[in-house]
Design a protein around this motif. Structure first.
Motif, PDB file in Angstrom:
ATOM      1  N   TYR A 104       0.856  -1.192   0.000  1.00 35.35           N
ATOM      2  CA  TYR A 104       0.000   0.000   0.000  1.00 35.35           C
ATOM      3  C   TYR A 104       0.889   1.238   0.000  1.00 35.35           C
ATOM      4  O   TYR A 104       1.682   1.438   0.932  1.00 35.35           O
ATOM      5  CB  TYR A 104      -0.902   0.003   1.221  1.00 35.35           C
ATOM      6  CG  TYR A 104      -1.913  -1.119   1.239  1.00 35.35           C
ATOM      7  CD1 TYR A 104      -3.071  -1.043   0.472  1.00 35.35           C
ATOM      8  CD2 TYR A 104      -1.720  -2.247   2.028  1.00 35.35           C
ATOM      9  CE1 TYR A 104      -4.003  -2.069   0.484  1.00 35.35           C
ATOM     10  CE2 TYR A 104      -2.644  -3.282   2.049  1.00 35.35           C
ATOM     11  CZ  TYR A 104      -3.789  -3.179   1.280  1.00 35.35           C
ATOM     12  OH  TYR A 104      -4.709  -4.205   1.291  1.00 35.35           O
ATOM     13  N   PRO A 105       0.792   2.103  -1.023  1.00 32.46           N
ATOM     14  CA  PRO A 105       1.718   3.233  -1.140  1.00 32.46           C
ATOM     15  C   PRO A 105       1.605   4.257  -0.019  1.00 32.46           C
ATOM     16  O   PRO A 105       2.592   4.910   0.316  1.00 32.46           O
ATOM     17  CB  PRO A 105       1.360   3.854  -2.497  1.00 32.46           C
ATOM     18  CG  PRO A 105      -0.031   3.398  -2.782  1.00 32.46           C
ATOM     19  CD  PRO A 105      -0.146   2.040  -2.162  1.00 32.46           C
ATOM     20  N   TYR A 106       0.422   4.411   0.581  1.00 37.04           N
ATOM     21  CA  TYR A 106       0.245   5.452   1.593  1.00 37.04           C
ATOM     22  C   TYR A 106       0.497   4.955   3.017  1.00 37.04           C
ATOM     23  O   TYR A 106       0.404   5.729   3.964  1.00 37.04           O
ATOM     24  CB  TYR A 106      -1.159   6.063   1.487  1.00 37.04           C
ATOM     25  CG  TYR A 106      -1.345   6.903   0.247  1.00 37.04           C
ATOM     26  CD1 TYR A 106      -0.932   8.232   0.225  1.00 37.04           C
ATOM     27  CD2 TYR A 106      -1.880   6.356  -0.912  1.00 37.04           C
ATOM     28  CE1 TYR A 106      -1.067   9.001  -0.917  1.00 37.04           C
ATOM     29  CE2 TYR A 106      -2.023   7.114  -2.064  1.00 37.04           C
ATOM     30  CZ  TYR A 106      -1.613   8.437  -2.062  1.00 37.04           C
ATOM     31  OH  TYR A 106      -1.746   9.191  -3.196  1.00 37.04           O
ATOM     32  N   ARG A 148       6.399   6.465   4.500  1.00 35.96           N
ATOM     33  CA  ARG A 148       5.425   5.902   3.578  1.00 35.96           C
ATOM     34  C   ARG A 148       6.119   5.149   2.452  1.00 35.96           C
ATOM     35  O   ARG A 148       7.152   5.578   1.929  1.00 35.96           O
ATOM     36  CB  ARG A 148       4.543   7.010   2.985  1.00 35.96           C
ATOM     37  CG  ARG A 148       3.557   7.595   3.982  1.00 35.96           C
ATOM     38  CD  ARG A 148       2.661   8.614   3.308  1.00 35.96           C
ATOM     39  NE  ARG A 148       1.667   9.141   4.228  1.00 35.96           N
ATOM     40  CZ  ARG A 148       0.727  10.013   3.903  1.00 35.96           C
ATOM     41  NH1 ARG A 148       0.676  10.477   2.644  1.00 35.96           N
ATOM     42  NH2 ARG A 148      -0.139  10.437   4.788  1.00 35.96           N
ATOM     43  N   TYR A 149       5.492   4.073   2.062  1.00 34.61           N
ATOM     44  CA  TYR A 149       6.081   3.209   1.034  1.00 34.61           C
ATOM     45  C   TYR A 149       6.294   3.955  -0.275  1.00 34.61           C
ATOM     46  O   TYR A 149       7.278   3.717  -0.969  1.00 34.61           O
ATOM     47  CB  TYR A 149       5.163   2.003   0.813  1.00 34.61           C
ATOM     48  CG  TYR A 149       5.627   1.069  -0.286  1.00 34.61           C
ATOM     49  CD1 TYR A 149       6.672   0.180  -0.066  1.00 34.61           C
ATOM     50  CD2 TYR A 149       5.023   1.078  -1.544  1.00 34.61           C
ATOM     51  CE1 TYR A 149       7.100  -0.679  -1.063  1.00 34.61           C
ATOM     52  CE2 TYR A 149       5.448   0.230  -2.552  1.00 34.61           C
ATOM     53  CZ  TYR A 149       6.484  -0.644  -2.309  1.00 34.61           C
ATOM     54  OH  TYR A 149       6.909  -1.487  -3.306  1.00 34.61           O
ATOM     55  N   ARG A 150       5.408   4.875  -0.620  1.00 39.99           N
ATOM     56  CA  ARG A 150       5.536   5.590  -1.889  1.00 39.99           C
ATOM     57  C   ARG A 150       6.807   6.438  -1.946  1.00 39.99           C
ATOM     58  O   ARG A 150       7.263   6.817  -3.026  1.00 39.99           O
ATOM     59  CB  ARG A 150       4.310   6.475  -2.136  1.00 39.99           C
ATOM     60  CG  ARG A 150       4.171   7.640  -1.170  1.00 39.99           C
ATOM     61  CD  ARG A 150       3.027   8.544  -1.595  1.00 39.99           C
ATOM     62  NE  ARG A 150       2.926   9.721  -0.709  1.00 39.99           N
ATOM     63  CZ  ARG A 150       2.129  10.754  -0.940  1.00 39.99           C
ATOM     64  NH1 ARG A 150       1.380  10.783  -2.025  1.00 39.99           N
ATOM     65  NH2 ARG A 150       2.082  11.762  -0.095  1.00 39.99           N
ATOM     66  N   ASN A 151       7.387   6.724  -0.792  1.00 37.67           N
ATOM     67  CA  ASN A 151       8.613   7.518  -0.733  1.00 37.67           C
ATOM     68  C   ASN A 151       9.871   6.657  -0.648  1.00 37.67           C
ATOM     69  O   ASN A 151      10.973   7.186  -0.519  1.00 37.67           O
ATOM     70  CB  ASN A 151       8.560   8.476   0.452  1.00 37.67           C
ATOM     71  CG  ASN A 151       7.459   9.511   0.308  1.00 37.67           C
ATOM     72  OD1 ASN A 151       7.201   9.997  -0.796  1.00 37.67           O
ATOM     73  ND2 ASN A 151       6.792   9.846   1.413  1.00 37.67           N
ATOM     74  N   ARG A 157      12.287  -0.669  -1.511  1.00 38.05           N
ATOM     75  CA  ARG A 157      11.073  -1.452  -1.740  1.00 38.05           C
ATOM     76  C   ARG A 157      11.382  -2.942  -1.835  1.00 38.05           C
ATOM     77  O   ARG A 157      10.638  -3.777  -1.303  1.00 38.05           O
ATOM     78  CB  ARG A 157      10.390  -0.969  -3.026  1.00 38.05           C
ATOM     79  CG  ARG A 157       9.831   0.444  -2.906  1.00 38.05           C
ATOM     80  CD  ARG A 157       9.147   0.917  -4.174  1.00 38.05           C
ATOM     81  NE  ARG A 157       8.642   2.278  -3.997  1.00 38.05           N
ATOM     82  CZ  ARG A 157       7.857   2.899  -4.869  1.00 38.05           C
ATOM     83  NH1 ARG A 157       7.507   2.288  -5.994  1.00 38.05           N
ATOM     84  NH2 ARG A 157       7.443   4.129  -4.627  1.00 38.05           N
TER      85      ARG A 157
END
Length: 324
Positions: A104-106, A148-151, A157
């Motif tokens: 989940y990116p957020y 956050r994963y998106r960063n 990752r």
């Protein structure tokens, strides 16, 4: 986990002794509708404690093999065994990353791992917080646990995906193309992490189409081509199938070739501004001294040792991505 099908696949060559193997396949075959054979009579033995590189071009059957080993795809014929245990007991001891991570990116790294852990019916809920923290520390993401994963960078990752596979104690870690799409820094991070995990006693099975990467990371390897096993063994034994050569750069190619022949080097080949020959048991420094002593102008002397790419090309007449 041992799966046996009614039709026995014909074995290909001789696999290493499987008494102390983490993974074993015998005649493992997968045929899809329309007659396409993705994996053809695969005989494989992965020693416990090894870092085992599963090599082949894209489309050679690597991911299909992994899916069969994890019970995600049923084989058409043949047998396979994981850790020598029944399926229900083997799978909790296996961590896997297949075809890239999905998070989940957020959500933060910690929150994502908490959801992975909650989805595992065998994971003890009372130790989740500690196990998640331990997994993040093991892959070097403790400082980014709340990020956050998106960063995350690509390397981060991939490391988080490996952390998800290590939320419980694992005897076997299966990684499908773990460095795919990574920049050099991310590739180095994952390579170092794999070596650290193996040093702790976990068997690591790594599929890749990057020969140079596997050569730096693995202790053993198997080479696939068009669904068939071409070769398997230790990295040293695979490389040992070809001989090292000495290459002399010189304007005096005729004289250099004469000296190398006098020294007893085999297969002397002058070409352009260089001469090559099989090194055999000769010391490079002694060869250089003899050349100089005979008045040969030596611009450069190097020992060229065989690589996995050389082995693959020698076996199949083809090559595939070496550096990505």
């Amino acid at each position: 986990m041992t799966i046996v099908t009614q039709e026995a696949g014909a074995p290909f060559g001789a696999a290493p002794p499987s008494g102390d193997a983490a993974l074993v396949t015998e005649g493992l075959t997968k045929r899809f509708r329309g007659g396409q054979v993705a994996v053809d009579a695969l005989d494989l033995a992965v020693p416990r404690g090894s870092v085992f590189g599963f090599l082949g071009p894209n489309g050679s059957g690597k991911t299909t093999t992994i899916r069969m080993l994890l019970g995600l795809v049923a084989p058409t014929s043949g047998t396979y065994s994981v850790l020598g245990l029944p399926q229900a007991r083997a799978l909790p001891k296996v961590g896997a990353l297949v075809e890239g991570p999905a998070f989940y990116p957020y959500l933060s790294g910690t929150a994502n791992l908490a959801r992975f852990d909650a989805a595992d019916p065998t994971a003890p809920g009372g130790t989740a917080k500690r196990r998640i923290a331990d997994a993040l520390e093991r892959v070097g993401l403790s400082a980014a646990a709340g990020k956050r994963y998106r960063n995350y960078s690509l390397g981060m990752r991939q490391r988080l995906a490996i952390a998800a596979a290590l939320l419980g104690p694992r005897e076997l870690l299966i990684l499908d193309e773990p460095t795919n799409g990574l920049d050099p820094q991310g590739t180095r991070e994952v390579r170092a992490l794999v070596k650290e995990i193996a040093a702790d006693g976990t068997t690591v099975f790594v599929s890749s189409h990057l020969l140079a990467e596997v050569e730096q990371m693995c202790t053993h390897a198997a080479i696939m081509r068009a669904g068939k096993l071409v070769a398997q063994g230790t990295i040293a034994s695979l490389n040992g199938g070809l001989v090292a050569r000495v290459r002399v750069e010189t304007p005096d190619t005729a004289d250099a070739a004469r000296v190398l022949g006098t020294l007893g080097l085999a297969d002397v080949r002058p070409s352009g501004g260089e001469v090559t020959a099989e090194l055999g048991g000769h010391a490079p420094e002694a060869i250089n001294a003899s050349l100089v002593g005979e008045g040969v102008a030596v611009r450069g002397l190097a020992v060229v040792r065989p690589s996995l790419e050389d082995v693959f090309v020698g076996l199949t007449g083809e090559g595939f991505d070496v550096d990505g």
